[in-house]
Write an enzyme that holds these catalytic residues in place. Sequence first.
Site, PDB file in Angstrom:
ATOM      1  CE  LYS A   9      43.416  35.372  40.751  1.00  0.00           C
ATOM      2  NZ  LYS A   9      42.184  35.377  39.967  1.00  0.00           N
ATOM      3  CD  GLU A  63      46.485  51.899  39.603  1.00  0.00           C
ATOM      4  OE1 GLU A  63      45.611  52.789  39.636  1.00  0.00           O
ATOM      5  OE2 GLU A  63      47.689  52.151  39.470  1.00  0.00           O
ATOM      6  CD  GLU A  84      33.744  50.648  41.371  1.00  0.00           C
ATOM      7  OE1 GLU A  84      34.014  49.659  42.064  1.00  0.00           O
ATOM      8  OE2 GLU A  84      34.551  51.153  40.570  1.00  0.00           O
ATOM      9  CB  CYS A 101      38.132  51.799  37.447  1.00  0.00           C
ATOM     10  SG  CYS A 101      39.377  51.943  36.181  1.00  0.00           S
TER      11      CYS A 101
HETATM   12  P1  NAD Z   1      37.775  42.044  42.035  1.00  0.00           P
HETATM   13  O1  NAD Z   1      38.363  42.810  43.158  1.00  0.00           O
HETATM   14  O2  NAD Z   1      36.593  41.218  42.307  1.00  0.00           O
HETATM   15  O3  NAD Z   1      38.871  41.046  41.416  1.00  0.00           O
HETATM   16  C1  NAD Z   1      40.130  41.506  40.986  1.00  0.00           C
HETATM   17  C2  NAD Z   1      41.131  40.363  41.075  1.00  0.00           C
HETATM   18  O4  NAD Z   1      41.287  39.989  42.444  1.00  0.00           O
HETATM   19  C3  NAD Z   1      40.692  39.093  40.349  1.00  0.00           C
HETATM   20  O5  NAD Z   1      41.814  38.503  39.746  1.00  0.00           O
HETATM   21  C4  NAD Z   1      40.192  38.214  41.472  1.00  0.00           C
HETATM   22  O6  NAD Z   1      40.259  36.842  41.177  1.00  0.00           O
HETATM   23  C5  NAD Z   1      41.140  38.578  42.581  1.00  0.00           C
HETATM   24  N1  NAD Z   1      40.646  38.304  43.945  1.00  0.00           N
HETATM   25  C6  NAD Z   1      39.377  38.112  44.353  1.00  0.00           C
HETATM   26  N2  NAD Z   1      39.353  37.888  45.669  1.00  0.00           N
HETATM   27  C7  NAD Z   1      40.628  37.973  46.110  1.00  0.00           C
HETATM   28  C8  NAD Z   1      41.245  37.858  47.382  1.00  0.00           C
HETATM   29  N3  NAD Z   1      40.540  37.618  48.491  1.00  0.00           N
HETATM   30  N4  NAD Z   1      42.585  38.031  47.461  1.00  0.00           N
HETATM   31  C9  NAD Z   1      43.316  38.293  46.373  1.00  0.00           C
HETATM   32  N5  NAD Z   1      42.780  38.399  45.135  1.00  0.00           N
HETATM   33  C10 NAD Z   1      41.456  38.238  45.007  1.00  0.00           C
HETATM   34  O7  NAD Z   1      37.504  43.104  40.870  1.00  0.00           O
HETATM   35  P2  NAD Z   1      36.918  42.861  39.417  1.00  0.00           P
HETATM   36  O8  NAD Z   1      35.461  42.557  39.526  1.00  0.00           O
HETATM   37  O9  NAD Z   1      37.773  41.916  38.662  1.00  0.00           O
HETATM   38  O10 NAD Z   1      37.125  44.297  38.741  1.00  0.00           O
HETATM   39  C11 NAD Z   1      36.254  45.357  38.964  1.00  0.00           C
HETATM   40  C12 NAD Z   1      36.829  46.334  39.970  1.00  0.00           C
HETATM   41  O11 NAD Z   1      38.114  46.727  39.552  1.00  0.00           O
HETATM   42  C13 NAD Z   1      36.029  47.616  40.081  1.00  0.00           C
HETATM   43  O12 NAD Z   1      35.944  47.980  41.433  1.00  0.00           O
HETATM   44  C14 NAD Z   1      36.869  48.622  39.305  1.00  0.00           C
HETATM   45  O13 NAD Z   1      36.673  49.967  39.684  1.00  0.00           O
HETATM   46  C15 NAD Z   1      38.235  48.141  39.610  1.00  0.00           C
HETATM   47  N6  NAD Z   1      39.203  48.589  38.602  1.00  0.00           N
HETATM   48  C16 NAD Z   1      40.044  49.603  38.926  1.00  0.00           C
HETATM   49  C17 NAD Z   1      40.941  50.080  37.978  1.00  0.00           C
HETATM   50  C18 NAD Z   1      41.886  51.207  38.299  1.00  0.00           C
HETATM   51  O14 NAD Z   1      42.817  51.425  37.537  1.00  0.00           O
HETATM   52  N7  NAD Z   1      41.705  51.937  39.382  1.00  0.00           N
HETATM   53  C19 NAD Z   1      40.979  49.505  36.708  1.00  0.00           C
HETATM   54  C20 NAD Z   1      40.103  48.457  36.432  1.00  0.00           C
HETATM   55  C21 NAD Z   1      39.220  48.004  37.389  1.00  0.00           C
END
Ligand code: NAD
Length: 586
Positions: A261, A342, A474, A376
């Site tokens: 997904k 992550e 963040e 991140c």
């Molecule tokens: P997000 O949490 O909004 O979305 C991530 C994924 O989760 C997407 O595919 C989204 O469609 C899905 N999603 C959304 N709601 C959901 C739910 N209720 N249940 C299951 N899945 C759901 O994050 P984003 O905006 O895509 O990415 C940014 C975030 O990711 C930041 O907080 C960043 O720090 C973090 N990030 C962390 C790392 C790491 O390695 N620690 C790497 C990259 C990004």
Amino acid sequence: MAKKKATAVSSTSSPTTSVDDVTERNEELGMEAGAADASDTVVSPIAGKPAPPEWVVTGYPFQNEPPTDFSRDDMREAMEQALADVADQLGGEYGLVINGKTIDTRAKLTSKNPAHRKQVVGTLAAAHPDHVPQAVDAARRAYRGWSRTPAQQRAEYLEVIAAEMRNRRFELAAWEIYECGKTWAEADADVAEAIDFCMYYAAQMRDLSVTVQCDFPGEENSYTYRPRGVVGVIAPWNFPLAILTGMTVAALVAGNTVVMKPAEQSSVVAAKLMEMFRDAGLPNGVVNFLPGIGEELGPALVAHTDVDMIVFTGSRAVGLAINKDAADTDPRQSMVKRVVAEMGGKNAIIIDDDADLDEAVLGVLQSAFGYSGQKCSACSRVIVLGAVYDAFLARLKPAVESLRIGPPEEPATSIGPVIDEEAQKRIQDYIAVGMEEHRVIVAMGADGLTKEGYYVGPHVFADVEPTARIAQDEIFGPVLAVIRAKNLDEAIDFANRTPYALTAGIYSRSPRNLQRVKQELQVGNLYINRGITGALVQRHPFGGYKMSGIGSKAGGRDYLLQFLIPVCVSENTMRRGFAPDVDATA
Ligand code: NAD
């Protein structure tokens, strides 16, 4: 044309690399075909232990994919050609994929270019929650065959996929530039990292598939790994190819099957990855592709009773919700779900009073504003010791103001747009808080660009309290909080005072202070006298703890273990030869 150029930079593959070619290449490299098969390779600590291969000490036989050198004319031409070629393909349609079948839906997901908001990058079938059980069922049916495919062969699939990524390197980077607003260098690095994940996990799985024997007279004990089952992969948009690839191929090479997904904002890049999985010849159902709305599909995938593991990268809020929902065990489940998540960070760089300020300014600049701070690992707090506080700010300000904001398809751009309107609004709200509550050092606008795309100029605020909102939340944008500290004790205390523990850095010339920071800073990745972003597979295994992550580091030696179940078989070999006559005793 672009393909041709891409092949020129690749030293290790040909455009038509197949599983056989890869086997041949491994043989050339001295890796025996099938050598990692559990059935025929045994390491026994008792009966003549072989010397450990060199990489046990020095690392796997793996080298990071080099970044493209855009100072070369031919590389720039190749990128320009790829951008032109991909521009002709914008607006294409992509289906979801279940059991190898491409399926269209009435509901659509439209992916637009954040730098040119009216430009459609692609339209995708939007999966409905009803597609989740179909995809999980396909993955479950494919599991039997895939989990029994020798690890060596599964590793070769990853190498074929990596070879295809090398061939399509400029094209894939161009898709990232259009869909996610990445600059040339950032997009290129993301493709390189995706290749690295394939190659590294392939090498690691070969090692893990060797049966370890611990035999004693009269007893044979073997230790092996089995895959976990069906894995739901949920990915973010900010490293659109690398993170999705890394999580998916780790699950695959370990013998699991996947429901993938992707993030809504990077679904076209994800569709390109799905194309490469198909072209590599992965059997139907081994990877199923469900683009769609996270809030709708995510919970259905996490709650499905036949999903054994969820691998997630994204925000803390979603990661924690997944962790909670996955722990709610339905009586129909045969496995307790494992969650690897992550999550976010609020990363600090400490500037010691003896730091080389030229280096420190450069490192902070790259770490805070690369990809508009949408990493991140990005630096969003600088904690500066009092003695150098004013001098550091005086140098930081002109350096930030020299950054060039512009469309990411232009090679001179250092800061492109943020990902979408929602992100732009969220970041602007934090900037308003900063303007009201803190001293403004830099407040760059994006002039005429905001009409065209979702641009936010870099902002730097000084004299920020460590507990202030912009120093705690963040923001995930180009907003930097500068905090003054009296001494190193206070700097370390401020740095640790967040719920996260992802990355941090220090610029210092004092060995004693560096030693303290190594011991006391609570982060998964600490960087000394360098920027804090751009982790490389194997060299900088990446991931945090506290509210930054559950699980072990991506691109590190323990990562694959999370996708495997260790099994020990102990056999009494003393009484062989005595078999009672079953009929006589009946
Ligand atoms: P997000 O949490 O909004 O979305 C991530 C994924 O989760 C997407 O595919 C989204 O469609 C899905 N999603 C959304 N709601 C959901 C739910 N209720 N249940 C299951 N899945 C759901 O994050 P984003 O905006 O895509 O990415 C940014 C975030 O990711 C930041 O907080 C960043 O720090 C973090 N990030 C962390 C790392 C790491 O390695 N620690 C790497 C990259 C990004």
